[in-house]
Structures are given as structure tokens and as C-alpha cells.
Write a protein that holds these residues in place. Structure first.
Motif, short mmCIF file in Angstrom:
data_model
loop_
_atom_site.label_atom_id
_atom_site.label_comp_id
_atom_site.label_asym_id
_atom_site.label_seq_id
_atom_site.Cartn_x
_atom_site.Cartn_y
_atom_site.Cartn_z
N ASP A 1 0.83 -1.21 0.00
CA ASP A 1 0.00 0.00 0.00
C ASP A 1 0.86 1.26 0.00
O ASP A 1 0.46 2.30 -0.54
CB ASP A 1 -0.92 0.03 1.24
CG ASP A 1 -1.99 -1.05 1.16
OD1 ASP A 1 -2.33 -1.46 0.03
OD2 ASP A 1 -2.45 -1.49 2.22
N ALA A 2 2.04 1.17 0.61
CA ALA A 2 2.91 2.35 0.73
C ALA A 2 3.83 2.52 -0.47
O ALA A 2 4.51 3.55 -0.59
CB ALA A 2 3.74 2.25 2.01
N LEU A 3 3.86 1.54 -1.35
CA LEU A 3 4.75 1.59 -2.51
C LEU A 3 4.12 2.44 -3.61
O LEU A 3 2.96 2.24 -3.98
CB LEU A 3 5.00 0.17 -3.03
CG LEU A 3 6.17 -0.01 -4.00
CD1 LEU A 3 7.50 0.26 -3.29
CD2 LEU A 3 6.16 -1.43 -4.57
N THR A 4 4.88 3.40 -4.13
CA THR A 4 4.38 4.28 -5.19
C THR A 4 5.05 3.96 -6.52
O THR A 4 6.03 3.21 -6.58
CB THR A 4 4.65 5.75 -4.84
OG1 THR A 4 6.07 5.99 -4.87
CG2 THR A 4 4.12 6.10 -3.46
N LEU A 5 4.49 4.55 -7.57
CA LEU A 5 5.07 4.34 -8.90
C LEU A 5 6.50 4.87 -9.00
O LEU A 5 7.35 4.29 -9.67
CB LEU A 5 4.20 5.03 -9.97
CG LEU A 5 2.88 4.32 -10.31
CD1 LEU A 5 2.04 5.20 -11.22
CD2 LEU A 5 3.16 2.98 -10.98
N LEU A 6 6.77 5.97 -8.29
CA LEU A 6 8.12 6.53 -8.30
C LEU A 6 9.12 5.60 -7.60
O LEU A 6 10.31 5.59 -7.94
CB LEU A 6 8.13 7.91 -7.63
CG LEU A 6 7.45 9.04 -8.42
CD1 LEU A 6 7.48 10.32 -7.61
CD2 LEU A 6 8.15 9.25 -9.77
N ASP A 7 8.63 4.82 -6.64
CA ASP A 7 9.50 3.88 -5.94
C ASP A 7 9.98 2.76 -6.86
O ASP A 7 11.03 2.16 -6.61
CB ASP A 7 8.77 3.26 -4.74
CG ASP A 7 8.48 4.27 -3.65
OD1 ASP A 7 9.24 5.25 -3.55
OD2 ASP A 7 7.50 4.08 -2.91
N PHE B 1 -4.66 4.31 -6.86
CA PHE B 1 -3.75 3.25 -7.33
C PHE B 1 -3.16 2.51 -6.13
O PHE B 1 -2.77 3.11 -5.13
CB PHE B 1 -2.63 3.86 -8.16
CG PHE B 1 -1.60 2.87 -8.63
CD1 PHE B 1 -1.85 2.10 -9.75
CD2 PHE B 1 -0.41 2.70 -7.95
CE1 PHE B 1 -0.91 1.18 -10.19
CE2 PHE B 1 0.53 1.80 -8.38
CZ PHE B 1 0.28 1.03 -9.50
N ASN B 2 -3.09 1.17 -6.25
CA ASN B 2 -2.56 0.34 -5.17
C ASN B 2 -1.85 -0.86 -5.77
O ASN B 2 -2.45 -1.62 -6.53
CB ASN B 2 -3.71 -0.13 -4.26
CG ASN B 2 -3.19 -0.76 -2.98
OD1 ASN B 2 -2.16 -1.42 -2.97
ND2 ASN B 2 -3.92 -0.55 -1.89
N PHE B 3 -0.59 -1.02 -5.40
CA PHE B 3 0.18 -2.13 -5.96
C PHE B 3 -0.31 -3.49 -5.48
O PHE B 3 -0.07 -4.51 -6.13
CB PHE B 3 1.67 -1.98 -5.61
CG PHE B 3 2.46 -1.29 -6.67
CD1 PHE B 3 2.76 -1.92 -7.86
CD2 PHE B 3 2.88 0.01 -6.48
CE1 PHE B 3 3.48 -1.28 -8.85
CE2 PHE B 3 3.61 0.67 -7.46
CZ PHE B 3 3.91 0.02 -8.65
N ARG B 4 -1.01 -3.50 -4.34
CA ARG B 4 -1.50 -4.79 -3.84
C ARG B 4 -2.52 -5.39 -4.81
O ARG B 4 -2.65 -6.61 -4.91
CB ARG B 4 -2.12 -4.62 -2.46
CG ARG B 4 -2.41 -5.96 -1.79
CD ARG B 4 -3.08 -5.79 -0.44
NE ARG B 4 -2.24 -5.06 0.51
CZ ARG B 4 -2.62 -4.81 1.75
NH1 ARG B 4 -3.80 -5.20 2.18
NH2 ARG B 4 -1.81 -4.16 2.57
#
Length: 396
Positions: free
Chosen positions: A160-166, A364-367
Motif C-alpha cells: 500500500d505504501a509503494l508508489t510508482l516513483l519507488d 492506485f494500489n500495488f497490492r
């Protein structure tokens, strides 16, 4: 037209025969870079070729010497097959050797030459001394894969805390580790005196991969070939350990995901069902040349009436050949039965996911991406299976 049996074969002047372990011989076509591993009987037959005797005479003479009754057609098939295509055997002036690279990789692009990589490999090759390699490799594997299992829940909940920029620095760290993986293969070659080629980029089964040409390792004893094949995983796990250490120091989740992806990449490379490092290690351990093709041939020739004659080699090839299609079939059926909606609505869901990534980053959510994993793997396996069936039908 000259009958195939009357053709006079010749051994190419560019071929070098190198004795290997367990009676095998390596045919190295130096001009085109082809390397063929042949058994003792085939090597002895090739040594009878003098450039003056026809295939029919050579076959009859060899059968008398060995007390065999092999049909002449099999000798013709042997010489006109891979031996001819690789330029090992020349059968007449009209034949042209294929210069295509004998590789399962596609769209190969060389990134650095062997001379350039040598500036780095000379500092790494000492890591591959047998006395140091094996204890380090075992400890690294236990530590890396154990840590991955320990942190897998934390990785999932932090999506949830991971962003596209990461993703950008994570991919950069993965790229560095993948380059290190290939340097590992090349460094192990340097350690044991085998030459290595360029390091580059290509595609295998639609997957982007890096590669290092280490085909010269067939000159080495089995135990050293195994170290060369495991050298990439060895260096890859060193990078994974560094990323994990950086995470423990900084608590930055970017390093946690770089560690997890690198751990999975190393583990994936151990898979013996695809032509990655694990496949070549298993081939060496069991003394199989072109193991996947032999397994396919054994399955085609499988008969209930010949089971009593099967030894370990035949049974292994049958089991190995069945594992992959059985796994694929079970996975496809399980997805269709347990979660058919994930397959049916996958095109719509993935389009919506991409829309969120571009236009609605707040939602947006990577999960969510983990929910697509079964459907993505389903379509990849389904496409590969259909492609193989169509290809076999066209060939037949």
C-alpha cells in the motif's frame, strides 16, 4: 542424382574434438561457434570418416567393427542432421552451413564485450575457488531464502505504501543485480580457464533476460561446469544480501522490494524445467545432453510394452517430460474452476489498473496487482501451450 548412401562425407577442417568426462566428446566448430556433445559410439564413427569413403561403406565397416546391425539410413540421418547443420560434417559442395546462432534466446543485443567484462571479472574470480564457493553458496542460499520467507508478510502489507516513483530505483537495483548475475558466470569461467563471450540482453519465452556466452565451459570437468552455472545465482544472492542489509539499516521499503525481487529471480533461475541455470546443473549432474529434447523424444516413443526394458535414464526422461505439461494442465484447470472470474474479466481489470496508474494515482494500489498474478500466468501458459501444439502440427 547421387543416392544419399553414396555421398562421401568429410570432417570440416574447422572442427576440434575435445574429450569430456564419462566417454562424451565435444565437437567444436570454431568457425561458426557451434558446440555439439556426442557419445562415445558417435565419436568413434566420426573418426572413421576419411573424406574418401561413402556413407554406405563407412556404415558397413563400422557395423563390422562394433558387431552392430544399425541400418544405413540411421547413419545417413545422423550425418544429415545436426552434424551437417552445424558444419561439423560436409556433404557436398552445394551445402551451406547455417550461421544462425544455436540459441534459445531471441533478439540478442550485446552490451559489453568479453574484453571489457574482463576488467571486472578478474577481481571476482577468486570467489569461485571450490573451497570458498560451496560453503558460501550454501550459507547465502539458506540466509537469503530464509529471510525472504520471514519478510514475505511485511512485503505484502507494505504494498500500500509503494508508489510508482519507488519502482524506478527498485528496477535500477534489479538491473544492477542481473548484470552481476552474468558477471558471476563470466568470473567463474575466468577462475577455471574457460573463455567467455559477450554479456548482453535478449528475450526468452517473451521474458527479458540478460545473458553471458559461457558455452566454452564444456571443456571443463563436470564439477567446475556446475560452479559456472551456479555462479550467477551466487552473485545474485550477494546483491540480495546487500539490499536486505540496506533495508535493515535504513528501513526504506525500496530496499526490501529490491531484496525480494532479487531473491525470487535467483530462485526462479534454479527451476530445472526451463533452460535457466538449474536446468544446466541438472543436465550435468545426470550426464544428459539436450535433456528437454531427449525427454520429448522418450515420451513420443513411450510404450507400455517396453516398460520392462526401462532403466533409470528412460524413467527419468519420461517423468521429467511429464512434469511440465501436468503442472501446466493442473494450474490452468485450478484457475478455471476456483476463480474463473479472474480470467474472464482480466482484460477489463488490467485496463482499469493501468488507467488508475496513469490518471488516478490516488486510487492506485500495488497490492491490486497481486490479484492479477494467477490470470497473467494462466494466459502465458495457455498461449505457450497453444503455440507448441500449432508448431508441432505444422512440422508434422
Amino acid at each position: 542424382m547421387i543416392n544419399d548412401e553414396e555421398i562421401i562425407p568429410k570432417i570440416s577442417k574447422d572442427v576440434e574434438f575435445i574429450a569430456l568426462e564419462d566417454g562424451w566428446t565435444l565437437c567444436f566448430q570454431k568457425k561458426y561457434g557451434y558446440r555439439l556433445k556426442i557419445d562415445e559410439s558417435t565419436a568413434k564413427f566420426l573418426l572413421t570418416i576419411d573424406g574418401k569413403t561413402s556413407i554406405k561403406e563407412l556404415a558397413n565397416n563400422f557395423n563390422k567393427i562394433t558387431n552392430e546391425k544399425i541400418p544405413i539410413e540411421e547413419y545417413v540421418h545422423l550425418l544429415k542432421g545436426t552434424l551437417r547443420k552445424s558444419g561439423t560434417i560436409l556433404l557436398g559442395d552445394a551445402y551451406q552451413v547455417s550461421t544462425a546462432s544455436p540459441s534459445y534466446l531471441r533478439l540478442r543485443i550485446n552490451l559489453i564485450s568479453s574484453n571489457q567484462s574482463a576488467y571486472i571479472t578478474r577481481f571476482l574470480k577468486s570467489l569461485f575457488r571450490e573451497s570458498l564457493f560451496w560453503p558460501s553458496f550454501i550459507i547465502l542460499n539458506i540466509g537469503v531464502y530464509g529471510a525472504f520467507l520471514f519478510y514475505v508478510k511485511e512485503m505484502y502489507y507494505n504494498l500500500d505504501a509503494l508508489t510508482l516513483l519507488d519502482i524506478i530505483p527498485v528496477l535500477c537495483m534489479m538491473g544492477v543485480a542481473l548484470f552481476g548475475h552474468e558477471l558471476g558466470h563470466a568470473s567463474a569461467c575466468d577462475c577455471y580457464g574457460a573463455s567467455h563471450g559477450n554479456i548482453g540482453f535478449g528475450f526468452y519465452l517473451f521474458t527479458p533476460v540478460m545473458f553471458a556466452d559461457v558455452s566454452d565451459i564444456w571443456r571443463l570437468p563436470k564439477r567446475k561446469r556446475i560452479i559456472v552455472n551456479l555462479g550467477g545465482i551466487y552473485i545474485g544472492n550477494i546483491f540480495a544480501s546487500v539490499y536486505l542489509l540496506l533495508y535493515l539499516i535504513t528501513k526504506n521499503i525500496i530496499f526490501l522490494y529490491a531484496f525480494s525481487l532479487q531473491s525470487l529471480e535467483s530462485l526462479y533461475n534454479l527451476n530445472p524445467l526451463i533452460k535457466y541455470d538449474g536446468y544446466w546443473v541438472l543436465s550435468d549432474l545426470l550426464n544428459f545432453s539436450n535433456m528437454s529434447q531427449q525427454a520429448y523424444t522418450q515420451l513420443k516413443e513411450f510404450s507400455l510394452f517396453s516398460i520392462k526394458k526401462y532403466h533409470f535414464r528412460e524413467w527419468y526422461l519420461v517423468v521429467y517430460g511429464l512434469i511440465s505439461p501436468i503442472f501446466i494442465l493442473c494450474f490452468i484447470l485450478s484457475v478455471l474452476i476456483l476463480n474463473p472470474e479472474s480470467v474472464l474479466y482480466f482484460p477489463r481489470d488490467i485496463v482499469f489498473f493501468i488507467y488508475q496508474a496513469i490518471c488516478d494515482t490516488s486510487a492506485f494500489n500495488f497490492r491490486t496487482l497481486t490479484n492479477f498474478a494467477p490470470a497473467i500466468l494462466f494466459y502465458i501458459l495457455l498461449f505457450r501451450t497453444i503455440k507448441k501444439i500449432v508448431k508441432k502440427k505444422l512440422i508434422s
